[in-house]
Design an enzyme around this catalytic site. Structure first.
Site, PDB file in Angstrom:
ATOM      1  N   SER A 191      38.731  50.453  39.455  1.00 46.74           N
ATOM      2  CA  SER A 191      37.451  50.673  38.796  1.00 46.74           C
ATOM      3  C   SER A 191      36.555  51.545  39.671  1.00 46.74           C
ATOM      4  CB  SER A 191      36.791  49.316  38.539  1.00 46.74           C
ATOM      5  OG  SER A 191      35.531  49.495  37.941  1.00 46.74           O
TER       6      SER A 191
ATOM      7  N   HIS B 193      33.255  51.986  39.900  1.00 42.83           N
ATOM      8  CA  HIS B 193      31.969  51.562  40.470  1.00 42.83           C
ATOM      9  C   HIS B 193      32.113  50.696  41.712  1.00 42.83           C
ATOM     10  CE1 HIS B 193      31.329  47.281  39.063  1.00 42.83           C
ATOM     11  NE2 HIS B 193      32.321  47.610  38.261  1.00 42.83           N
TER      12      HIS B 193
ATOM     13  N   GLN C 234      39.246  45.747  44.171  1.00 40.13           N
ATOM     14  CA  GLN C 234      38.528  45.673  45.454  1.00 40.13           C
ATOM     15  C   GLN C 234      39.194  46.511  46.532  1.00 40.13           C
ATOM     16  OE1 GLN C 234      35.617  44.267  46.291  1.00 40.13           O
ATOM     17  NE2 GLN C 234      35.259  43.416  44.269  1.00 40.13           N
TER      18      GLN C 234
ATOM     19  N   ASN D  56      38.154  39.379  45.614  1.00 38.64           N
ATOM     20  CA  ASN D  56      36.761  39.829  45.570  1.00 38.64           C
ATOM     21  C   ASN D  56      35.790  38.860  46.224  1.00 38.64           C
ATOM     22  OD1 ASN D  56      37.875  38.570  43.106  1.00 38.64           O
ATOM     23  ND2 ASN D  56      35.738  38.444  42.469  1.00 38.64           N
TER      24      ASN D  56
ATOM     25  N   CYS E 112      30.146  37.298  38.641  1.00 35.93           N
ATOM     26  CA  CYS E 112      30.421  36.820  37.294  1.00 35.93           C
ATOM     27  C   CYS E 112      30.211  35.317  37.173  1.00 35.93           C
ATOM     28  CB  CYS E 112      31.854  37.155  36.916  1.00 35.93           C
ATOM     29  SG  CYS E 112      32.357  38.736  37.562  1.00 35.93           S
TER      30      CYS E 112
ATOM     31  N   GLY F 271      37.723  47.953  35.374  1.00 37.91           N
ATOM     32  CA  GLY F 271      38.721  47.005  35.860  1.00 37.91           C
ATOM     33  C   GLY F 271      39.070  45.931  34.840  1.00 37.91           C
TER      34      GLY F 271
ATOM     35  N   THR G 297      36.680  58.095  22.613  1.00 36.53           N
ATOM     36  CA  THR G 297      36.275  59.421  23.105  1.00 36.53           C
ATOM     37  C   THR G 297      36.316  59.464  24.620  1.00 36.53           C
ATOM     38  OG1 THR G 297      34.889  59.742  21.175  1.00 36.53           O
ATOM     39  CG2 THR G 297      34.389  61.112  23.103  1.00 36.53           C
TER      40      THR G 297
HETATM   41  C1  LIG Z   1      34.796  43.987  39.734  1.00 39.87           C
HETATM   42  C2  LIG Z   1      36.181  43.488  39.555  1.00 39.87           C
HETATM   43  C3  LIG Z   1      36.821  43.551  38.309  1.00 39.87           C
HETATM   44  C4  LIG Z   1      36.119  44.053  37.067  1.00 39.87           C
HETATM   45  O1  LIG Z   1      35.938  45.445  37.099  1.00 39.87           O
HETATM   46  P1  LIG Z   1      34.889  46.098  36.080  1.00 39.87           P
HETATM   47  O2  LIG Z   1      35.096  47.569  36.261  1.00 39.87           O
HETATM   48  O3  LIG Z   1      33.534  45.667  36.531  1.00 39.87           O
HETATM   49  O4  LIG Z   1      35.239  45.635  34.724  1.00 39.87           O
HETATM   50  C5  LIG Z   1      38.118  43.098  38.215  1.00 39.87           C
HETATM   51  N1  LIG Z   1      38.762  42.611  39.289  1.00 39.87           N
HETATM   52  C6  LIG Z   1      38.199  42.541  40.502  1.00 39.87           C
HETATM   53  C7  LIG Z   1      38.970  42.004  41.657  1.00 39.87           C
HETATM   54  C8  LIG Z   1      36.877  42.971  40.677  1.00 39.87           C
HETATM   55  O5  LIG Z   1      36.315  42.874  41.866  1.00 39.87           O
END
Ligand SMILES: *Cc1c(COP(=O)(O)O)cnc(C)c1O
Length: 395
Positions: free
Chosen positions: A199, A201, A179, A151, A325, A71, A237
């Site tokens: 993202s 994860h 999110q 988030n 964060c 993300g 890569t």
């Molecule tokens: C977690 C998050 C990100 C960052 O994503 P990563 O894959 O961890 O770099 C960006 N924006 C929001 C709203 C998030 O919750």
């Protein structure tokens, strides 16, 4: 209880099916997909399938999906890429005060390089006002970036309307949907989105892989320069196991979206109901309906959020003071300040984010534990003593 994981907005557990789908791409199918032999070709074919599947999930075309490292990279790419490619047209960007730091710090970086950024206010629920959004648009505005769902407090923005307004004024529209993606339905065409970050994860996929949706015809400069991967637009890569895991996570999310959302919402509402009924001087943050199904965020007056988190942790409960964060920082959350909470209250916030694996037992245990801890912390607070004494005098 050993561990109650209620921090799914920070990251999620990889789904065992996702992990299984990825494994062969570490152990057997390990070729670099950019190589020319057949060993690589098969992997490429699989990645193309994933690209199509994810595109379909978003209402996009497969050639509009670009894989990234997550993300943060997608947000950086969207904003810096547009800023650079449209420099001749203008230097003004609109965003909000409640964005993730991946957007906010990118905008601050651009301000140091001659761009002008408007950070829109939000209301007490964390919503952007479409009228204020429209009024912020100027002749030199090139891009608006508004997150799909927050988030920290879970508030969902009126994205289709904001996108429509942006387009009426010839402004490109980016949304950080990290999110929201995989948790609530998104259709980039119907919702007037030009660029979208997601993202893996955050939806039971692997860490370190994400995507940027770039609508056909939108020109943006590259962020990561180097090889010709991702059709020459994002070097590095190809992360084959990551992308294949991302694809599996999306196909599971697609199957389960409604069922998971309904389940999480039921438990979340129980959590909110019990906490607000059983713990006095509690404020529930975010919008009551326009919110992510798995998010609950509270402020407990006279309680320091960080102390609360430490004591919850001792009871096995993983929660967060808003954003992973910013924990460790002593500043209160920029999101809670933006919804108008005074500093001393914004300090006492806790975010619980559920998953489809969360149980009712865990929710009850969490509320029972929370009640005890809040009581204990308040009993040690001179401010609370004063407050109680004063309210008794009044009565
Ligand atoms: C977690 C998050 C990100 C960052 O994503 P990563 O894959 O961890 O770099 C960006 N924006 C929001 C709203 C998030 O919750």
């Amino acid at each position: 209880m050993d561990r109650v994981y209620l921090d799914n907005a920070a990251t999620t557990r990889i789904d065992p099916e996702v992990f299984q789908a990825m494994k062969p791409y570490f152990e057997e199918e390990y070729a670099n997909p950019s190589s020319s032999y057949r060993f690589a070709g098969a992997i490429n074919g699989k990645i193309q399938k994933v690209r199509e599947e994810i595109a379909g999930f978003l209402g996009a075309k497969s050639q509009e999906i670009f894989f990234t490292s997550g993300g943060s990279e997608s947000d950086n790419w969207a904003i810096k890429g547009i800023a650079d490619s449209l420099r001749e047209k203008g230097n003004h960007i609109i965003t909000t005060k409640i964005e993730h730091h991946a957007v906010l710090h990118t905008c601050e970086f651009l301000e140091r390089h001659g761009y002008e950024v408007t950070y829109l206010e939000v209301d007490e629920f964390g919503l952007v006002d479409p009228k204020e959004f429209e009024e912020a648009i100027k002749p030199n505005t090139i891009l608006a970036s508004v997150m799909f769902a927050n988030n920290e407090i879970g508030t969902i923005q009126p994205i289709p309307e904001l996108g429509r307004i942006a387009h009426e004024h010839g402004v490109l529209f980016h949304t950080d949907a990290v999110q929201a993606f995989g948790h609530i339905p998104i259709d980039v065409q119907k919702m007037n989105i030009d660029l979208l970050s997601a993202s893996a994860h955050k939806l039971n996929g692997p860490k370190g892989v994400g995507l940027l949706y770039i609508k056909s015809g939108v020109k943006l400069s590259n962020l990561i320069h180097g090889g010709a991967q991702e059709r020459g637009r994002r070097a590095g890569t190809t992360n084959a196991p990551g992308i294949i895991g991302f694809g599996k996570a999306v196909s599971l999310a697609k199957e389960r979206l409604e069922e998971s959302a309904a389940y999480e919402k039921k438990l979340r509402d129980k959590l909110i109901q019990r906490v607000t009924a059983e713990i006095p001087y509690t404020k529930f943050n975010g919008h009551p309906e326009k919110r992510l199904p798995n998010n609950a965020n509270f402020c407990f007056r006279f309680v320091e959020g960080e102390s609360l988190l430490i004591l919850l942790d001792q009871k096995g409960i993983c929660a967060s003071s808003g954003s992973a964060c910013t924990s460790g920082a002593l500043d209160p959350s920029h999101v809670l300040l933006a919804i108008g909470l005074p500093h001393e209250i914004a300090h006492g916030s806790v975010r619980f984010t559920l998953s489809r694996e969360t149980t009712e037992e865990e929710i009850d245990y969490t509320v029972d534990t929370l009640k005890e801890i809040v009581d204990r912390l308040r009993s040690m607070s001179p401010l609370y003593e004063d407050f109680v004494a004063k309210s008794q005098n009044k009565a």
